[in-house]
Design a protein around this motif. Structure first.
Motif, PDB file in Angstrom:
ATOM      1  N   ALA A   1       0.794  -1.231   0.000  1.00  0.00           N
ATOM      2  CA  ALA A   1       0.000   0.000   0.000  1.00  0.00           C
ATOM      3  C   ALA A   1       0.821   1.272   0.000  1.00  0.00           C
ATOM      4  N   LYS A   2       2.092   1.225   0.376  1.00  0.00           N
ATOM      5  CA  LYS A   2       2.834   2.481   0.507  1.00  0.00           C
ATOM      6  C   LYS A   2       2.989   3.212  -0.815  1.00  0.00           C
ATOM      7  N   GLU A   3       2.979   2.494  -1.934  1.00  0.00           N
ATOM      8  CA  GLU A   3       3.063   3.167  -3.232  1.00  0.00           C
ATOM      9  C   GLU A   3       1.821   4.010  -3.506  1.00  0.00           C
ATOM     10  N   THR A   4       0.690   3.628  -2.893  1.00  0.00           N
ATOM     11  CA  THR A   4      -0.560   4.344  -3.158  1.00  0.00           C
ATOM     12  C   THR A   4      -0.791   5.496  -2.194  1.00  0.00           C
ATOM     13  N   ILE A   5       0.212   5.788  -1.358  1.00  0.00           N
ATOM     14  CA  ILE A   5       0.073   6.925  -0.457  1.00  0.00           C
ATOM     15  C   ILE A   5       1.213   7.916  -0.638  1.00  0.00           C
ATOM     16  N   ARG A   6       2.067   7.675  -1.619  1.00  0.00           N
ATOM     17  CA  ARG A   6       3.152   8.617  -1.900  1.00  0.00           C
ATOM     18  C   ARG A   6       2.561   9.933  -2.378  1.00  0.00           C
ATOM     19  N   LEU A   7       3.294  10.997  -2.159  1.00  0.00           N
ATOM     20  CA  LEU A   7       2.782  12.328  -2.483  1.00  0.00           C
ATOM     21  C   LEU A   7       2.347  12.437  -3.940  1.00  0.00           C
ATOM     22  N   ALA A   8       3.143  11.879  -4.852  1.00  0.00           N
ATOM     23  CA  ALA A   8       2.813  11.994  -6.276  1.00  0.00           C
ATOM     24  C   ALA A   8       1.501  11.290  -6.597  1.00  0.00           C
ATOM     25  N   PHE A   9       1.285  10.102  -6.010  1.00  0.00           N
ATOM     26  CA  PHE A   9       0.048   9.362  -6.288  1.00  0.00           C
ATOM     27  C   PHE A   9      -1.154  10.073  -5.681  1.00  0.00           C
ATOM     28  N   VAL A  10      -1.028  10.535  -4.450  1.00  0.00           N
ATOM     29  CA  VAL A  10      -2.143  11.242  -3.810  1.00  0.00           C
ATOM     30  C   VAL A  10      -2.471  12.515  -4.587  1.00  0.00           C
ATOM     31  N   THR A  11      -1.448  13.188  -5.098  1.00  0.00           N
ATOM     32  CA  THR A  11      -1.678  14.377  -5.918  1.00  0.00           C
ATOM     33  C   THR A  11      -2.432  14.022  -7.190  1.00  0.00           C
ATOM     34  N   ALA A  12      -2.034  12.931  -7.829  1.00  0.00           N
ATOM     35  CA  ALA A  12      -2.725  12.500  -9.048  1.00  0.00           C
ATOM     36  C   ALA A  12      -4.193  12.186  -8.765  1.00  0.00           C
ATOM     37  N   LEU A  13      -4.476  11.601  -7.608  1.00  0.00           N
ATOM     38  CA  LEU A  13      -5.865  11.306  -7.255  1.00  0.00           C
ATOM     39  C   LEU A  13      -6.711  12.574  -7.185  1.00  0.00           C
ATOM     40  N   GLN A  14      -6.094  13.682  -6.764  1.00  0.00           N
ATOM     41  CA  GLN A  14      -6.867  14.921  -6.617  1.00  0.00           C
ATOM     42  C   GLN A  14      -7.342  15.466  -7.968  1.00  0.00           C
ATOM     43  N   ASN A  15      -6.768  14.967  -9.054  1.00  0.00           N
ATOM     44  CA  ASN A  15      -7.215  15.389 -10.387  1.00  0.00           C
ATOM     45  C   ASN A  15      -8.505  14.698 -10.820  1.00  0.00           C
ATOM     46  N   LEU A  16      -8.903  13.658 -10.087  1.00  0.00           N
ATOM     47  CA  LEU A  16     -10.113  12.928 -10.431  1.00  0.00           C
ATOM     48  C   LEU A  16     -11.329  13.566  -9.774  1.00  0.00           C
ATOM     49  N   PRO A  17     -12.483  13.538 -10.428  1.00  0.00           N
ATOM     50  CA  PRO A  17     -13.712  13.940  -9.731  1.00  0.00           C
ATOM     51  C   PRO A  17     -13.901  13.065  -8.499  1.00  0.00           C
ATOM     52  N   PRO A  18     -14.508  13.606  -7.437  1.00  0.00           N
ATOM     53  CA  PRO A  18     -14.574  12.872  -6.172  1.00  0.00           C
ATOM     54  C   PRO A  18     -15.129  11.453  -6.264  1.00  0.00           C
ATOM     55  N   ARG A  19     -16.200  11.231  -7.026  1.00  0.00           N
ATOM     56  CA  ARG A  19     -16.750   9.872  -7.079  1.00  0.00           C
ATOM     57  C   ARG A  19     -15.817   8.934  -7.850  1.00  0.00           C
ATOM     58  N   GLN A  20     -15.176   9.428  -8.899  1.00  0.00           N
ATOM     59  CA  GLN A  20     -14.174   8.603  -9.575  1.00  0.00           C
ATOM     60  C   GLN A  20     -13.045   8.260  -8.614  1.00  0.00           C
ATOM     61  N   ARG A  21     -12.646   9.231  -7.818  1.00  0.00           N
ATOM     62  CA  ARG A  21     -11.581   9.027  -6.843  1.00  0.00           C
ATOM     63  C   ARG A  21     -11.961   7.920  -5.861  1.00  0.00           C
ATOM     64  N   ALA A  22     -13.208   7.988  -5.354  1.00  0.00           N
ATOM     65  CA  ALA A  22     -13.667   6.984  -4.397  1.00  0.00           C
ATOM     66  C   ALA A  22     -13.679   5.593  -5.023  1.00  0.00           C
ATOM     67  N   VAL A  23     -14.192   5.489  -6.234  1.00  0.00           N
ATOM     68  CA  VAL A  23     -14.261   4.186  -6.905  1.00  0.00           C
ATOM     69  C   VAL A  23     -12.870   3.617  -7.126  1.00  0.00           C
ATOM     70  N   LEU A  24     -11.947   4.443  -7.604  1.00  0.00           N
ATOM     71  CA  LEU A  24     -10.599   3.939  -7.879  1.00  0.00           C
ATOM     72  C   LEU A  24      -9.908   3.481  -6.601  1.00  0.00           C
ATOM     73  N   ILE A  25     -10.046   4.241  -5.519  1.00  0.00           N
ATOM     74  CA  ILE A  25      -9.411   3.848  -4.258  1.00  0.00           C
ATOM     75  C   ILE A  25     -10.019   2.549  -3.737  1.00  0.00           C
ATOM     76  N   LEU A  26     -11.336   2.472  -3.761  1.00  0.00           N
ATOM     77  CA  LEU A  26     -11.994   1.269  -3.264  1.00  0.00           C
ATOM     78  C   LEU A  26     -11.628   0.042  -4.089  1.00  0.00           C
ATOM     79  N   ARG A  27     -11.598   0.178  -5.397  1.00  0.00           N
ATOM     80  CA  ARG A  27     -11.370  -0.981  -6.262  1.00  0.00           C
ATOM     81  C   ARG A  27      -9.887  -1.322  -6.390  1.00  0.00           C
ATOM     82  N   ASP A  28      -9.048  -0.329  -6.700  1.00  0.00           N
ATOM     83  CA  ASP A  28      -7.646  -0.623  -7.021  1.00  0.00           C
ATOM     84  C   ASP A  28      -6.715  -0.591  -5.814  1.00  0.00           C
ATOM     85  N   VAL A  29      -7.064   0.174  -4.789  1.00  0.00           N
ATOM     86  CA  VAL A  29      -6.192   0.263  -3.611  1.00  0.00           C
ATOM     87  C   VAL A  29      -6.661  -0.689  -2.521  1.00  0.00           C
TER      88      VAL A  29
END
Length: 315
Positions: A125-153
């Protein structure tokens, strides 16, 4: 204890809530980009769970994520997203002014590993909490962000995600496809950090040995200092700026911590909190340094608010 569903008011309910704190904090942090806001969201989740949970709703964990998701979506209704300096401006040239600071709600903030990563899952999981990845997540609309985190992380199934978001499996799969298309290609898991590299970095930093510091950098390394949008790219530019400065960090003391799955250091100047430095390391060299000029982060990391200043040494 498993995923048993305690009765509301049961004395064991708080223990069951606490058992999910780290996982929920990691989820909310990826959604919100701020450790402080993530902890606020989790606390509000617990308050609502205490008031509303009953065994008729099924297991506790899905209900907690349902509450946390709704809280995060509410918190993300503002027009601005959190970012890093690299997303806001072009790299500065040596000698350029820092410019005015931006308010705290514009920045991705760091979070301690132990607040957001389950020890059993850190290697993955540490790769999915690095600053660059978390920053990239902020570019997604909130519901897309939630779906991607729930499914892929978090590896929820499409059916579980659909139930949590009160939608269909088809909608979840479509949303996930759109979210994946907007993110950069996944980064392979990083190798274990060479502790001798960190020791050389600390020694050079505390002595303000510019040549040694620069030698530890990738050729295209980046350096930024929130809350300023000023940032640098390239070993040559970083060297020029460090040499032009009047040894501002000489005599500083660095205390090691872990942030965002990366090595980090609390920086003290004259015994007082000054900044939190988060390093991104790849191929045995430092790829990125983010220096958060915010002493208010120290309590989040359980750091003392004063230290004896280090003695300045020569060489």
């Amino acid at each position: 204890m498993g995923d048993r569903a305690p009765d509301r008011g049961d004395a064991a309910l708080m223990m069951d809530l606490e058992r999910h704190r780290v996982e929920l904090t990691g989820y909310c942090y990826r959604m919100l980009g701020s450790g402080f806001e993530a902890e606020d969201a989790v606390q509000e989740t617990f308050v609502r769970a205490w008031r509303t949970f009953d065994t008729g709703r099924g297991p506790l964990r899905p209900w907690l994520f349902h509450l946390a998701t709704n809280i995060c979506l509410d918190m993300l209704r503002g027009p601005q997203r959190r970012a890093r300096a690299m997303d806001l401006t072009s790299p500065a040239t040596p000698g350029a002014e820092l410019g005015p600071p931006l308010p705290p709600d514009r920045w991705i903030h760091p979070i301690p590993d132990d607040r957001a990563l389950d020890p059993a899952d850190q290697a993955v999981a540490k790769e999915t909490i690095r600053l660059a990845f978390v920053t990239a997540l902020q570019n997604l609309p909130p519901r897309q962000r939630a779906v991607l985190i729930l499914r892929d992380v978090l590896k929820w199934t499409a059916a579980e995600t659909a139930a949590l978001l009160s939608t269909t499996v088809t909608s979840v799969n479509s949303t996930l496809q759109r979210a994946r298309a907007r993110l950069p290609a996944p980064v392979p898991p990083a190798a274990e950090v060479d502790e001798s590299l960190l020791a050389r970095y600390v020694s050079a930093f505390e002595r303000y040995d510019v040549e040694t510091l620069v030698a530890l950098l990738h050729e295209d390394a980046t350096m930024s200092m929130p809350p300023f949008t000023w940032w640098l790219r390239g070993r040559a530019s970083i060297r020029a700026v460090l040499l032009a400065a009047d040894s501002p960090c000489a005599g500083a003391r660095l205390v090691p911590v872990r942030a965002n799955g990366s090595p980090a250091f609390a920086q003290y100047a004259d015994g007082k909190p000054f900044a939190l430095d988060v390093l991104d390391i790849a191929d045995g060299l430092i790829k990125d340094t983010t220096t958060f000029l915010d002493p208010g982060l120290f309590p989040l990391f359980g750091l003392p608010m004063s230290l004896p200043p280090a003695f300045r040494t020569e060489g």
